[in-house]
Scaffold this motif. Sequence first.
Motif, PDB file in Angstrom:
ATOM      1  N   ILE A 277       3.873  -9.190   3.396  1.00  0.00           N
ATOM      2  CA  ILE A 277       3.395  -8.708   5.156  1.00  0.00           C
ATOM      3  C   ILE A 277       4.876  -9.077   5.704  1.00  0.00           C
ATOM      4  O   ILE A 277       6.001  -9.085   5.059  1.00  0.00           O
ATOM      5  N   LEU A 278       4.682  -8.339   6.994  1.00  0.00           N
ATOM      6  CA  LEU A 278       5.494  -6.957   7.299  1.00  0.00           C
ATOM      7  C   LEU A 278       5.666  -7.296   9.040  1.00  0.00           C
ATOM      8  O   LEU A 278       5.271  -6.731  10.035  1.00  0.00           O
ATOM      9  N   ALA A 279       7.332  -7.793   9.456  1.00  0.00           N
ATOM     10  CA  ALA A 279       7.450  -7.859  11.186  1.00  0.00           C
ATOM     11  C   ALA A 279       8.462  -7.364  11.078  1.00  0.00           C
ATOM     12  O   ALA A 279       8.908  -6.686  10.422  1.00  0.00           O
ATOM     13  N   ASP A 280       9.113  -7.203  12.424  1.00  0.00           N
ATOM     14  CA  ASP A 280      10.244  -6.961  13.232  1.00  0.00           C
ATOM     15  C   ASP A 280       9.398  -5.073  12.801  1.00  0.00           C
ATOM     16  O   ASP A 280       8.481  -4.867  13.109  1.00  0.00           O
ATOM     17  N   HIS A 281      10.826  -4.576  12.335  1.00  0.00           N
ATOM     18  CA  HIS A 281      11.107  -3.029  11.959  1.00  0.00           C
ATOM     19  C   HIS A 281      10.891  -2.625  10.544  1.00  0.00           C
ATOM     20  O   HIS A 281      11.351  -1.949  10.602  1.00  0.00           O
ATOM     21  N   SER A 282      10.318  -3.869   9.461  1.00  0.00           N
ATOM     22  CA  SER A 282       9.994  -3.768   8.448  1.00  0.00           C
ATOM     23  C   SER A 282       9.365  -2.346   8.224  1.00  0.00           C
ATOM     24  O   SER A 282       8.007  -1.857   8.722  1.00  0.00           O
ATOM     25  N   ARG A 283       9.541  -2.044   6.030  1.00  0.00           N
ATOM     26  CA  ARG A 283       8.350  -0.648   6.027  1.00  0.00           C
ATOM     27  C   ARG A 283       7.942  -1.321   5.059  1.00  0.00           C
ATOM     28  O   ARG A 283       8.459  -1.325   3.882  1.00  0.00           O
ATOM     29  N   GLY A 284       7.124  -0.968   4.146  1.00  0.00           N
ATOM     30  CA  GLY A 284       6.551  -1.039   3.192  1.00  0.00           C
ATOM     31  C   GLY A 284       5.693   0.288   2.736  1.00  0.00           C
ATOM     32  O   GLY A 284       5.392   0.631   3.642  1.00  0.00           O
ATOM     33  N   VAL A 285       6.088   0.289   1.053  1.00  0.00           N
ATOM     34  CA  VAL A 285       5.833   1.122   0.608  1.00  0.00           C
ATOM     35  C   VAL A 285       4.384   0.996  -0.865  1.00  0.00           C
ATOM     36  O   VAL A 285       5.117   0.642  -1.359  1.00  0.00           O
ATOM     37  N   PHE A 286       3.482   1.461  -0.327  1.00  0.00           N
ATOM     38  CA  PHE A 286       3.248   1.120  -1.936  1.00  0.00           C
ATOM     39  C   PHE A 286       2.743   2.499  -2.726  1.00  0.00           C
ATOM     40  O   PHE A 286       2.440   3.364  -1.857  1.00  0.00           O
ATOM     41  N   ASN A 287       2.688   2.717  -3.996  1.00  0.00           N
ATOM     42  CA  ASN A 287       2.079   3.800  -4.539  1.00  0.00           C
ATOM     43  C   ASN A 287       1.438   3.345  -6.291  1.00  0.00           C
ATOM     44  O   ASN A 287       2.096   3.273  -6.768  1.00  0.00           O
ATOM     45  N   GLY A 288       0.231   3.560  -6.207  1.00  0.00           N
ATOM     46  CA  GLY A 288      -0.415   3.262  -6.690  1.00  0.00           C
ATOM     47  C   GLY A 288      -0.942   4.085  -8.199  1.00  0.00           C
ATOM     48  O   GLY A 288      -2.229   5.261  -7.329  1.00  0.00           O
ATOM     49  N   LYS A 289      -0.720   4.856  -8.793  1.00  0.00           N
ATOM     50  CA  LYS A 289      -1.216   5.209 -10.266  1.00  0.00           C
ATOM     51  C   LYS A 289      -1.234   5.262 -11.545  1.00  0.00           C
ATOM     52  O   LYS A 289      -1.046   3.765 -12.215  1.00  0.00           O
ATOM     53  N   ILE A 290      -3.234   5.765 -10.995  1.00  0.00           N
ATOM     54  CA  ILE A 290      -3.618   5.223 -12.814  1.00  0.00           C
ATOM     55  C   ILE A 290      -4.006   6.323 -12.377  1.00  0.00           C
ATOM     56  O   ILE A 290      -4.671   7.467 -12.903  1.00  0.00           O
ATOM     57  N   PHE A 291      -3.401   6.660 -14.620  1.00  0.00           N
ATOM     58  CA  PHE A 291      -3.988   7.446 -16.272  1.00  0.00           C
ATOM     59  C   PHE A 291      -5.232   6.811 -16.588  1.00  0.00           C
ATOM     60  O   PHE A 291      -4.958   6.087 -17.121  1.00  0.00           O
ATOM     61  N   VAL A 292      -5.809   7.389 -16.332  1.00  0.00           N
ATOM     62  CA  VAL A 292      -6.783   6.671 -17.609  1.00  0.00           C
ATOM     63  C   VAL A 292      -7.459   8.499 -18.817  1.00  0.00           C
ATOM     64  O   VAL A 292      -8.116   9.841 -17.812  1.00  0.00           O
ATOM     65  N   ARG A 293      -6.766   8.711 -20.170  1.00  0.00           N
ATOM     66  CA  ARG A 293      -7.063   9.596 -20.429  1.00  0.00           C
ATOM     67  C   ARG A 293      -8.422   9.842 -20.765  1.00  0.00           C
ATOM     68  O   ARG A 293      -9.119   9.197 -21.044  1.00  0.00           O
ATOM     69  N   GLN A 294      -9.042  11.450 -21.453  1.00  0.00           N
ATOM     70  CA  GLN A 294     -10.654  11.831 -21.440  1.00  0.00           C
ATOM     71  C   GLN A 294     -10.338  10.783 -22.890  1.00  0.00           C
ATOM     72  O   GLN A 294     -12.238  10.652 -22.494  1.00  0.00           O
ATOM     73  N   ILE A 295      -9.673  10.533 -24.274  1.00  0.00           N
ATOM     74  CA  ILE A 295     -10.564   9.610 -25.007  1.00  0.00           C
ATOM     75  C   ILE A 295     -10.307   8.297 -24.657  1.00  0.00           C
ATOM     76  O   ILE A 295     -10.943   7.199 -25.160  1.00  0.00           O
ATOM     77  N   ALA A 296      -9.807   7.470 -23.459  1.00  0.00           N
ATOM     78  CA  ALA A 296      -9.974   5.803 -22.685  1.00  0.00           C
ATOM     79  C   ALA A 296     -11.015   5.855 -22.247  1.00  0.00           C
ATOM     80  O   ALA A 296     -10.859   5.125 -21.281  1.00  0.00           O
ATOM     81  N   GLN A 297     -12.235   5.584 -23.127  1.00  0.00           N
ATOM     82  CA  GLN A 297     -12.900   5.657 -22.086  1.00  0.00           C
ATOM     83  C   GLN A 297     -13.690   3.787 -22.599  1.00  0.00           C
ATOM     84  O   GLN A 297     -12.107   2.991 -23.083  1.00  0.00           O
ATOM     85  N   LYS A 298     -14.218   3.533 -21.834  1.00  0.00           N
ATOM     86  CA  LYS A 298     -14.422   1.789 -21.182  1.00  0.00           C
ATOM     87  C   LYS A 298     -13.365   1.384 -20.807  1.00  0.00           C
ATOM     88  O   LYS A 298     -12.930  -0.516 -20.994  1.00  0.00           O
ATOM     89  N   THR A 299     -12.303   1.829 -20.437  1.00  0.00           N
ATOM     90  CA  THR A 299     -11.218   1.280 -19.538  1.00  0.00           C
ATOM     91  C   THR A 299     -12.037   0.296 -18.021  1.00  0.00           C
ATOM     92  O   THR A 299     -12.414   0.949 -17.656  1.00  0.00           O
ATOM     93  N   ASN A 300     -11.450  -0.566 -18.061  1.00  0.00           N
ATOM     94  CA  ASN A 300     -11.425  -1.105 -16.510  1.00  0.00           C
ATOM     95  C   ASN A 300      -9.758  -1.251 -16.047  1.00  0.00           C
ATOM     96  O   ASN A 300      -8.620  -1.784 -16.392  1.00  0.00           O
TER      97      ASN A 300
END
Lengths: 253, 435
Positions: free
Chosen positions: B317-340
Amino acid sequence: MLSIKNLHASVEGTAILNGINLEIKPGEVHAIMGPNGSGKSTLASVLAGREEYEVTAGEVTFKGKDLLDLSPEDRAREGVFLAFQYPVEIPGVSSTNFLRTAVNQVREYRGQEPLDAVKFLSLMKEKMKLVEIDQKLLSRALNEGFSGGEKKKNEIFQMAVLEPTLSILDETDSGLDIDALKVVANGVNQLKSKDNATIVVTHYQRLLDYIVPDYVHVLFNGRIVKSGTKALALELEEKGYDWIKDEVAGTAV
Amino acid sequence: MTLSLKKDHKLADLFLQAKPESAGPKFFSDLKSKARLVLEEVGFPTVKAEEYKYTNISKKIADSIENPGSPSPISNLEKVEALRDLLDSIDGYQIITNNGIPEEALSDSPEGLFGLHHFTDLDASAIQEIGQIEKPENDAFSALNTFSFSQGLRIDIPDGKILKKPLVMVHYVRADENGACVYPRIFINAGKNSQASVIELTVFLNDETVFVNSVSEWAVAENAHIRHYKLQDGNKNTLEVHNTGANIHKDATLTSVVLSLEAGMIRNNLSIDLNASNCEGNMYGLYLLNGKTHVDNHTNVDHTQPHSQSNELYKGILADHSRGVFNGKIFVRQIAQKTNAFQQNNNILLSEDATVNTKPQLEIWADDVKCSHGCTTGQLDEEALFYMRARGMSKESARALLLYAFAGEVLEKISIEPFKKYCEKLVHERLGGSY
């Protein structure tokens, strides 16, 4: 109680209401009917204070006060209640918590003591019976995941709790099956008294079999073009709206 | 285009001069040399660096930190009243750092429950693990912490130990004539079948500009279940960069909840490696920003084996002159089957001058997985607001109730009741209105 004089309103520059005149006295039930796009819901919204509508002319007095001058919350506190056509789902806000805050802010405005949790709960329980609403629903987030019928029942339940003097039911019948319609109508009828009034906005006559109006008004192109008794509603049901349109066209020429 | 444009070397030099390499066990001098090398070679990121493109914290530090040294320990810490009520109500095991240095005398170390050791007191095998989860080469600030910390703390939760009370880590921070940069360094080793919650708080003893640069490493062994709560509630002059790295083993869970309520600028890097099957990483965050506060959450979850799960929900929740940054990396490797893997970032902007930059980044090599992500940035729901007002609720109350409901989804992830109550109260106060 409510006096609407020459009310004009527009949304984003488009005129929707073009001079509404309506007088409502305590104890009366008025039905507002009309084809789609005639301005029925706009009228309901303007009375409740929805901000995207701009009143361009006219006046509305409610119990002697200039209604248009009041914020939506102050209108509610003065006793105006709008049952929404599409009640809003509000995730994360519990119905009970919301309603208790609303009730207590209304009471504060009226100079009454706030209700504590126990008193509020007993008020809820009493009013729940009126619309046969399940208590489980009220422990959930407001309207979230409610069926169409449950949402409408919840509107009438809130109305029962807030005890308004003027209730505006905006297409409360839309999306209801016969059973739910009866329950909702029954709730409205039980809340009726000689001191309060109801405006029923609807496209169809069927709700009026259950909530019997004293007056029926037909809205078309943002004006009330015809007023009558319950018989007018039956006539509309039978003949549709086209003859009204023709009549209006005829007088215009 | 040269590399140097993307990096700030001057700042690196400043920090390198401020803290000559200290003596100590050879392992540390080697680690610190490595960190020095990282700083010398790559320096600090500018906005030209992809990972820091929205968060120019290097410049902010260069502009506002006059003395890159570290302050001396604060005396009479036991007399500090800040957070006293909260600490009493939580009734946990307190672990104190004093301007970044573990404060043994003030920390609880109940016999048989968990081990508390300064890095310099560790035996050869325990010491080898430091800096392996959160490596200096991962991030310039990770390198800076590694280069600059003078003492770290290792917490060992023994195999099978279930800690009924939470560990409450309190970092006390105050700049002095020796400097304004504080480097907490923590390593937590949760043994097999252990269970614990850790609450991390920072107390800024005055409003002077400080830079807190922490690294914490979490080794979560088989079937260990760890919850980590971090409350960031400083003042407009605090600059913070936190690197948190976790290694999760079979059947284990790490749940991280980060609440950012007040700061000048914060960068949180959270990186979870799901290194075995049936393990779980949960990342939750709430940032409530006003003024010119800037909070950046970068998260990274790596699914390397089949049948692991990650859940992520960050809300702002951002008011005034505030700033939010979100970066979400998800890696799912080749053998990582059945990942949720689920990721969600939702923001409400209360002002036209507030900004959010959000970026989900999914890289999936396995084909039998369930992954979803979504991000939304919008205003408060006007229709809901009108609905509530039409029932007699004031605009302020309706607004606060809606915002509180929005924030509540993250707050409810806190499972320590007194701490949750405290956070709820802070959020209530921030959002105003009576409801």
